[in-house]
Design an enzyme around this catalytic site. Sequence first.
Site, mmCIF file in Angstrom:
data_model
loop_
_atom_site.group_PDB
_atom_site.id
_atom_site.type_symbol
_atom_site.label_atom_id
_atom_site.label_comp_id
_atom_site.label_asym_id
_atom_site.label_seq_id
_atom_site.Cartn_x
_atom_site.Cartn_y
_atom_site.Cartn_z
ATOM 1 N N GLY D 9 -11.603 3.485 20.320
ATOM 2 C CA GLY D 9 -11.863 2.695 19.112
ATOM 3 C C GLY D 9 -11.555 1.224 19.282
ATOM 4 O O GLY D 9 -11.288 0.522 18.304
ATOM 5 N N PRO D 126 -1.036 8.519 9.395
ATOM 6 C CA PRO D 126 -2.025 7.981 8.460
ATOM 7 C C PRO D 126 -1.735 6.517 8.122
ATOM 8 O O PRO D 126 -2.611 5.785 7.713
ATOM 9 C CB PRO D 126 -1.862 8.862 7.227
ATOM 10 C CG PRO D 126 -1.165 10.093 7.689
ATOM 11 C CD PRO D 126 -0.315 9.670 8.856
ATOM 12 N N PHE D 128 0.393 3.073 9.684
ATOM 13 C CA PHE D 128 1.202 2.508 10.769
ATOM 14 C C PHE D 128 2.111 1.371 10.296
ATOM 15 O O PHE D 128 2.845 0.803 11.089
ATOM 16 C CB PHE D 128 0.293 1.963 11.872
ATOM 17 C CG PHE D 128 -0.099 2.971 12.902
ATOM 18 C CD1 PHE D 128 0.868 3.708 13.575
ATOM 19 C CD2 PHE D 128 -1.424 3.190 13.222
ATOM 20 C CE1 PHE D 128 0.519 4.635 14.550
ATOM 21 C CE2 PHE D 128 -1.788 4.114 14.198
ATOM 22 C CZ PHE D 128 -0.815 4.843 14.859
ATOM 23 N N HIS D 155 -3.094 -5.847 -5.570
ATOM 24 C CA HIS D 155 -4.088 -5.990 -4.507
ATOM 25 C C HIS D 155 -5.150 -7.013 -4.909
ATOM 26 O O HIS D 155 -5.297 -7.351 -6.077
ATOM 27 C CB HIS D 155 -4.761 -4.641 -4.221
ATOM 28 C CG HIS D 155 -3.891 -3.687 -3.468
ATOM 29 N ND1 HIS D 155 -2.936 -2.900 -4.092
ATOM 30 C CD2 HIS D 155 -3.803 -3.393 -2.133
ATOM 31 C CE1 HIS D 155 -2.323 -2.167 -3.181
ATOM 32 N NE2 HIS D 155 -2.820 -2.438 -1.993
ATOM 33 N N LYS D 159 -10.710 -4.435 -4.683
ATOM 34 C CA LYS D 159 -10.288 -3.044 -4.535
ATOM 35 C C LYS D 159 -10.868 -2.218 -5.682
ATOM 36 O O LYS D 159 -10.832 -2.642 -6.837
ATOM 37 C CB LYS D 159 -8.759 -2.968 -4.546
ATOM 38 C CG LYS D 159 -8.209 -1.593 -4.202
ATOM 39 C CD LYS D 159 -6.697 -1.649 -4.021
ATOM 40 C CE LYS D 159 -6.126 -0.270 -3.713
ATOM 41 N NZ LYS D 159 -6.651 0.298 -2.465
ATOM 42 N N THR D 166 -1.064 3.994 -1.683
ATOM 43 C CA THR D 166 0.375 3.840 -1.420
ATOM 44 C C THR D 166 1.181 3.999 -2.710
ATOM 45 O O THR D 166 2.261 4.583 -2.705
ATOM 46 C CB THR D 166 0.662 2.460 -0.770
ATOM 47 O OG1 THR D 166 -0.083 2.360 0.439
ATOM 48 C CG2 THR D 166 2.137 2.283 -0.474
#
Lengths: 265, 265, 265, 265
Positions: D9, D126, D128, D155, D159, D166
Amino acid sequence: MTIKVAIAGARGKMGMEAVHTIIKNEGMELVAALDYKEVGTTLAALDEFPKQYEVPIYTNFPELVRDTKPDVLVDLTNPHFVYERTKQALLHNVRPVVGTTGFTDEQLEELQQIAKDKEIGCIIAPNFAIGAILMMKFAKDAAKYFPDVEIIEMHHDQKLDAPSGTGIKTAQMISEVRNSKEQGHPDEKETHNGARGANFEGMHIHSVRLPGLVAHQQVLFGGTGELLTIRHDSLNRGSFMGGVTFSIEKVMNCNTLIYGLENII
Amino acid sequence: MTIKVAIAGARGKMGMEAVHTIIKNEGMELVAALDYKEVGTTLAALDEFPKQYEVPIYTNFPELVRDTKPDVLVDLTNPHFVYERTKQALLHNVRPVVGTTGFTDEQLEELQQIAKDKEIGCIIAPNFAIGAILMMKFAKDAAKYFPDVEIIEMHHDQKLDAPSGTGIKTAQMISEVRNSKEQGHPDEKETHNGARGANFEGMHIHSVRLPGLVAHQQVLFGGTGELLTIRHDSLNRGSFMGGVTFSIEKVMNCNTLIYGLENII
Amino acid sequence: MTIKVAIAGARGKMGMEAVHTIIKNEGMELVAALDYKEVGTTLAALDEFPKQYEVPIYTNFPELVRDTKPDVLVDLTNPHFVYERTKQALLHNVRPVVGTTGFTDEQLEELQQIAKDKEIGCIIAPNFAIGAILMMKFAKDAAKYFPDVEIIEMHHDQKLDAPSGTGIKTAQMISEVRNSKEQGHPDEKETHNGARGANFEGMHIHSVRLPGLVAHQQVLFGGTGELLTIRHDSLNRGSFMGGVTFSIEKVMNCNTLIYGLENII
Amino acid sequence: MTIKVAIAGARGKMGMEAVHTIIKNEGMELVAALDYKEVGTTLAALDEFPKQYEVPIYTNFPELVRDTKPDVLVDLTNPHFVYERTKQALLHNVRPVVGTTGFTDEQLEELQQIAKDKEIGCIIAPNFAIGAILMMKFAKDAAKYFPDVEIIEMHHDQKLDAPSGTGIKTAQMISEVRNSKEQGHPDEKETHNGARGANFEGMHIHSVRLPGLVAHQQVLFGGTGELLTIRHDSLNRGSFMGGVTFSIEKVMNCNTLIYGLENII
């Protein structure tokens, strides 16, 4: 020159704070207290105040004026008799500083006219917290340049209404200068109802309630690559005292009725 | 009416952002770029820009004016030739919007006179971030009511100077209206040197440096029982573009030289 | 089971809060107060407390134990006699919850031994604010992953020392797990002394002092593209009561001496 | 010992960042890239990377392993073939570090079994962003002591979903340890719908959307007289790289499958 101050509502929560504040202020003298009933001859005689507070208490205003000749009457009572008392003060050439709401438009107009005729000042302030007033004023200013705005107000969890009065007032002041705009993405979806807060003419207002909080508000403005935040934290009743002191000084130097500290700040 | 804009400094970091911003703006047309050397015939010919940016590049300003008749010259170059170019723009009846410092007082006075004679606007802005300018303006306003103030500015840890330029500018603006005051307790002691930050005429300034931060500042005002905070977060270069757009529109409607956006915001 | 509690130091500021807290707690009963001098027969007899607080006051501890059989002795006095009283409590099989510092290492060891022999718990907590303790604990944890950290502590402007005790304690706890690191750019320069705050093993601590503030601290961790902030706001003495209640319940279920709530939270 | 890393990737947004991160890391060597189609012989041959990135690209995994003998395969592709590739890596004794979701429970169990049999580590994460994971972990810890909690996530305004993933994950983690509690005053009223946010098992979640914001969240805990706040700001994709590096190092020292960095942080 020392400003001679009389106070109505000395035994209330706000009133007690104001008594201490005025007594400590070097430019002011607390010459009298006005009460609606016989509670004692001086503040010193009451449980609420220290022994050295030798300030006479009156139940009759003309008598109070004749004996103590105050420049200013600070009125921190509830709305019931406040209109009559404010009128009476003006007619006796005593400048009113009133910290309550509850006047009708007609009453305000009449008081305005008397202040004008007498050429003395009169300040009526629904909110004495200078910090909160500055926050609203700055928010209104900023909205001219940043149309995207959200309000987060945070209070103790015993508060019943959401959003808070200040939150709504802020949104109203912003909407006077902001071109109406539905914020957020047109296709945004709430997977849990209410996540995006209350929608006030396209602005979003969020109400946080937690033990430990007192009264806080932040207004967030977002633009490309930047964020402007205006925040006010009110931690105790003392936050109103700056506005009381400011109003007592200001009312000596104006000769008209002023409604709302935002108009002189 | 579409505003015709020419740009100097298109290949710089700020300039590239400005090119995109002007091209996307519906009320503006980017008619030309001015460069000090031969780099290509159009922006489209350069690696930095997309193929559809068919904006001609000139090295000769009178030629640029004759061919493309710009209303405004946006100048985002470094200070070296900016005075000469600004003067030249005014003499050709092109309104300058300049985003740099480095003018002497004499130069500013001369440009001021030319703008006045020509009756056209000229805006010189050392800082285009509207949010940062509002923060400083609000801070200056608030200091009239809250003489106790501390500044916390926070930047990435590659920054060399502390406090930041904006931090010092804010303190200077506050000190213009604040009665000098040595803050904190008269007997306070630092058990570790520097804890109380830099002392600027009695105000304290604190500089935080951490990876992850970009450019942030908060100004805290404390009064009895309350706190007023004004905060600005600048997350990327885009934060300057609002000021560029604002200035291009504003310069069309003024007929004098304006130094610093704080004077028109 | 209701926990029977005795209190030493009931007339101090912390003590008064604790009396109210214990009396309101449904799982606890305040059975006695211990005072070093004769002040009255019950708390109800003192000006500081309401008439319904019928809690007997003793000046002799063995007598107190014989009459009221407490499970726990909460000690909120100053350091002077606290060692002797804690020892006495343990020897009478009463579990101590002590909110003060001032024990020598030898005294702590001896108390530890007695608690072990008696197989009963004893909690000594220099700081009862659970929120502050969690902040320090989380900060220590986070420092393992984010070596770049700055501390901003903010207090009222009557505070004499800078940085605050909590600020220094936090830095010490972080330095236990963090590889020593001089933060900021190696060539950074202070144009105004102190801007970068106090340097504690390469970490920077900033002390803000303003009227209106109470006791606040934030710990900021910066990493590539991200920031983690842990903040505690203590607005009044009530913030200690959660720790008092927690300790009274906890001391019933342990059989050793615990120094510092961070070890059981 | 230098850890030899292969990446799948590499041409994606996260992948490109990871390539730079691994190449700059002194303890790692990027030995190969795996691609699903023929794009070039080395990363250096691609437009996305600098000329000095002489890392060979393979489309066949066994060939890649035979030629370059990687210790770890970092997989930052989408969920489609990730299960097959992870299995293949384990069977070739290459430790997988996978940054995607989309595994079924059966697949996870099977991978778990292979890791166990082979006695090598495998990390599937899921998320990092170490800072975000610490925020959630600390929030879960704090909820044991402070049952009153509200979440504010903020955000950018592009969005689509509210609350954020989260935000919901944090609320779920808190609800694992918190006794269910309906927060706020039982009689509280919304005068404008949605003011109190989304209700998640009695906790309230507020979603702010503004241009200029990136990805931010704060978790507020309120107790008597105090407030504890845990905040994470993610300003760019770089915030994930700390977790990638951490996982590459960690996977070398474990011999089982780990799902979610919160279990090893």
